[in-house]
Design a protein around this motif. Structure first.
Motif: not given
Ligand SMILES: [Zn+2]
Length: 337
Positions: A171-197
């Motif tokens: 049950e907790t493994c399944l919950q972890s699968f669906f838990t969102f991961q925070e991406l910060t620092g080097e892992d930041e992602c490009y946002c279409e609306r902001c036009g930058k990482k």
């Protein structure tokens, strides 16, 4: 109405559960043997295969679909045979699943599904095979600054569940699968609306579940060129009820909230290490409430306590590697009449 094929006893007759027979180990076929036992007890699969009529030229000996169908019929046939799967193994060998190689059961499972898709000439039946196992998910990448959410729909044929060190439960493994991961620092992602990482949150939401749910416990970890096996304990229930396991943030708006529960019917077990191991299977056929343990040629009836012995936790002991659940409404339909 079309005439029922002989396989339907597997699905429609409560009073006549199929007999589980052993499968001879040819070379290193324990992996395929365990998968075949699980497929033999997968309600609906043989029914789809039986409805396929090859059109035009079809080289039978190389066709995984025809050979799987034949193997499953022979396994359930009136006369016991030590190797009802010999031609299926040969056919897999010719399709690059070599019989003298030690395989990963989950990889072989996906390869077989892939070959069934490729060799199936009926578009409708191809979809039906896919739908039997298809978990629809929604991938999200949400910008933490402007909240813009980039959404992509996709699907899985099995749930890949990562294990944590120490004890785990499904049950907790399944919950972890669906838990969102925070991406910060080097892992930041490009946002279409902001036009930058930008710092973002990435994850999945569940859209829909299939009739047959395959769960892959990721026990083999590849690190620094080596593969190590995780013997950690993972407990799992015989009945799985998603709406009570997942939190509202794990499920999509389109997910059916009153979804039927699932019953465990097969456990593909791996014993030994990452370098040398052996596969066996615990199976519970439709129409039969008792569990069976299939270790190549040997089959014996077991109890739920024995199935639970595959939770793991001890080095070298048997550990559940793949779990197969069937949706209960599907199972109930099979028992009607
Ligand atoms: Zn943004």
């Amino acid at each position: 109405m079309s005439e029922r094929t002989p396989t339907c006893w597997l699905i429609h007759r409560r009073d006549y559960a199929p007999i589980i027979r052993g499968l001879w180990n040819s070379g290193l076929s324990c992996c395929v043997n365990a998968l075949l036992q699980s497929m033999f007890t997968t309600e609906g699969l043989l029914d789809i295969l039986d409805r396929w009529k090859p059109s035009g030229h079809c080289e039978e000996r190389n066709n995984v679909l025809l050979q799987l169908r034949k193997a499953l019929h022979t396994m359930g046939g009136e006369r016991p045979q030590p190797d009802p799967h010999r031609e299926f193994l040969d056919c897999l060998h010719r399709n690059s699943i070599h019989r003298t190689v030690q395989h990963d059961a989950h990889e072989v499972f996906l390869s077989i599904l892939n070959l069934l898709q490729q060799q199936m000439t009926s578009t409708q039946l191809k979809e039906e095979i896919l739908d039997l196992y298809k978990v629809n998910i929604e991938g999200h990448m949400r910008c933490s600054v402007c909240t813009f959410d980039h959404e992509v729909n996709s699907y899985l044929l099995s749930f890949p569940l990562a294990l944590r060190e120490g004890q785990n439960n499904l049950e907790t493994c399944l919950q972890s699968f669906f838990t969102f991961q925070e991406l910060t620092g080097e892992d930041e992602c490009y946002c279409e609306r902001c036009g930058k990482k930008q710092p973002s949150a990435q994850g999945f939401k569940l859209r829909s579940l299939p009739k047959i749910l395959c769960i892959h416990l990721k026990r083999f970890r590849h690190e620094d060129g080596f593969t190590r096996k995780l013997y950690n304990q993972v407990t799992f229930p015989d009945t799985l009820n998603f709406p009570t396991i997942l939190k509202p943030e794990h499920i999509s708006e389109v997910f059916q909230k009153d979804h039927s529960p699932y019953s465990l019917y097969a456990v593909v077990e791996h014993s030994g290490s990452a370098i040398f191991g052996h596969y066996t299977a615990f199976i519970r056929p439709p129409g039969d409430h008792s569990w069976h343990y299939a270790n190549d040629s040997l089959v014996r009836q077991v109890k739920w306590d024995d199935v639970q012995s595959s939770y793991g936790g001890k080095k070298g002991g048997g550990t559940a590697y793949m779990l197969l659940y069937r949706r209960q409404d599907h199972e109930d339909q099979g028992f009607s009449g």
